[in-house]
Design a protein around this motif. Structure first.
Motif, mmCIF file in Angstrom:
data_model
loop_
_atom_site.group_PDB
_atom_site.id
_atom_site.type_symbol
_atom_site.label_atom_id
_atom_site.label_comp_id
_atom_site.label_asym_id
_atom_site.label_seq_id
_atom_site.Cartn_x
_atom_site.Cartn_y
_atom_site.Cartn_z
ATOM 1 N N ASP A 1 46.874 7.939 71.245
ATOM 2 C CA ASP A 1 48.038 7.962 72.142
ATOM 3 C C ASP A 1 49.310 7.504 71.433
ATOM 4 O O ASP A 1 50.407 7.721 71.942
ATOM 5 C CB ASP A 1 47.776 7.071 73.372
ATOM 6 N N GLU A 2 49.162 6.867 70.270
ATOM 7 C CA GLU A 2 50.328 6.374 69.544
ATOM 8 C C GLU A 2 51.291 7.514 69.194
ATOM 9 O O GLU A 2 52.511 7.331 69.222
ATOM 10 C CB GLU A 2 49.911 5.622 68.273
ATOM 11 N N ASP A 3 50.747 8.691 68.858
ATOM 12 C CA ASP A 3 51.608 9.845 68.545
ATOM 13 C C ASP A 3 52.431 10.241 69.764
ATOM 14 O O ASP A 3 53.588 10.655 69.639
ATOM 15 C CB ASP A 3 50.755 11.048 68.105
ATOM 16 N N ILE B 1 38.243 16.871 63.581
ATOM 17 C CA ILE B 1 39.050 17.864 64.288
ATOM 18 C C ILE B 1 39.669 18.873 63.327
ATOM 19 O O ILE B 1 40.097 18.521 62.232
ATOM 20 C CB ILE B 1 40.101 17.144 65.174
ATOM 21 N N ALA B 2 39.693 20.155 63.765
ATOM 22 C CA ALA B 2 40.138 21.234 62.881
ATOM 23 C C ALA B 2 41.618 21.563 63.051
ATOM 24 O O ALA B 2 42.167 22.328 62.285
ATOM 25 C CB ALA B 2 39.299 22.478 63.130
ATOM 26 N N THR B 3 42.257 20.997 64.074
ATOM 27 C CA THR B 3 43.672 21.304 64.293
ATOM 28 C C THR B 3 44.544 20.172 63.763
ATOM 29 O O THR B 3 44.122 19.016 63.752
ATOM 30 C CB THR B 3 43.957 21.533 65.795
ATOM 31 N N ALA B 4 45.755 20.516 63.327
ATOM 32 C CA ALA B 4 46.694 19.484 62.859
ATOM 33 C C ALA B 4 47.495 18.925 64.026
ATOM 34 O O ALA B 4 48.306 18.035 63.870
ATOM 35 C CB ALA B 4 47.640 20.078 61.814
ATOM 36 N N ARG B 5 47.278 19.495 65.202
ATOM 37 C CA ARG B 5 48.039 19.058 66.370
ATOM 38 C C ARG B 5 47.659 17.644 66.808
ATOM 39 O O ARG B 5 46.554 17.182 66.533
ATOM 40 C CB ARG B 5 47.818 20.030 67.530
ATOM 41 N N THR B 6 48.592 17.008 67.519
ATOM 42 C CA THR B 6 48.371 15.649 68.023
ATOM 43 C C THR B 6 48.853 15.586 69.478
ATOM 44 O O THR B 6 49.471 16.533 69.986
ATOM 45 C CB THR B 6 49.199 14.629 67.218
ATOM 46 N N LYS B 7 48.620 14.456 70.108
ATOM 47 C CA LYS B 7 49.152 14.262 71.451
ATOM 48 C C LYS B 7 50.687 14.240 71.427
ATOM 49 O O LYS B 7 51.331 14.610 72.396
ATOM 50 C CB LYS B 7 48.609 12.963 72.055
#
Ligand SMILES: [Mg+2]
Length: 257
Positions: free
Chosen positions: A211-213, A178-184
């Motif tokens: 889902d832990e994030d 994945i290229a984004t640093a974003r998370t759930k």
């Protein structure tokens, strides 16, 4: 009530979550393995009319404070849920939908184009029939059909990620570049910052490591996480066995409201 947490905030929960408060809670729901059973092929899934109706009614009752937070793209999600929810996050927080407005993270596409070429070459070289799903901000390698090749698929993913500066996300029989640093967790935090979510208590429900994030973010903001599946070490405080237990719990919220 629930298992004691260790210093990392991890515990192995055994208890079912308390009932949903439709006026106080904000719900963040994963899709695959949480609302619907995982299928052999990611595109073989569909949501039953009963599930879509349940989400629509619950969302109405909660004044819209219900979002689906998934690793799937928003386009894919919309095909499955047919507009049953107004708010969603796709590709693990890469894209955020608030009503009709969709925002996406800025990402470097060159890395992904190179990773795509690497992947094609390596899969061919090892004669691996892993299914590659292109989600624009990420490349997902599904190996549910070839579980014996898990180690090889994982090492290919790690190799390409290191070479192209991408992040590796682990899922059930899937590994994602994945290229984004974003998370759930980012998705939960950003949605909670504005109506109809702000001021409510976040509850995040999911079955997978990504889902832990979301569990951690919900806990940080005074809410809690609900793990779906076999009890294991998690940042969630409660557990539900499977998607039908999740549906029954959501139904209970409907009746209570
Ligand atoms: Mg899932």
């Amino acid at each position: 009530m629930h298992a004691r947490q260790n210093t990392a905030g991890l515990s192995t929960p055994r208890a079912a979550p308390p009932p949903i408060h439709v006026r106080d809670h904000a719900l963040f729901l994963d899709l695959d393995g949480t609302l619907i059973e995982i299928q052999d092929r990611p595109h073989a899934v569909f949501a039953s009319p009963a599930l879509r109706e349940l989400l629509r009614r619950l969302s109405d009752l909660m004044s819209g404070a219900l979002a689906v937070v998934t690793g799937r793209s928003l386009g894919d999600l919309d095909d499955i849920l047919e507009g049953a929810v107004d708010h969603a996050a796709g590709v693990h927080g890469f894209e955020i939908q608030r009503g009709a407005r969709i925002t996406r993270d800025q990402i470097e596409l060159t890395q992904l184009a190179e990773a795509r070429a690497d992947l094609r070459r390596l899969l061919q070289q090892h004669e691996l029939p892993a299914l590659v799903e292109d989600k624009h901000a990420s490349l997902a390698l599904h190996y549910r059909q070839i579980p014996e090749a898990e180690e090889l698929v994982q090492s290919i993913a790690r190799e390409i990620a290191a070479k192209r500066g991408l992040r590796v996300l682990q899922g059930k029989m899937v590994v994602e570049l994945i290229a984004t640093a974003r998370t759930k967790g980012y998705a939960v935090t950003v949605l909670m910052a504005a109506p109809p979510f702000s001021g409510r208590t976040p509850v995040a429900i999911g079955d997978d490591r990504t889902d832990e994030d979301a569990f951690s973010a919900a806990t940080r903001m005074g809410g809690f996480g609900v793990l779906v599946g076999e009890p294991r070490e998690t940042h969630a405080r409660y557990v539900l066995a499977d998607p039908s237990a999740v549906a029954a719990w959501l139904q209970m919220g409907l009746r209570a409201g």
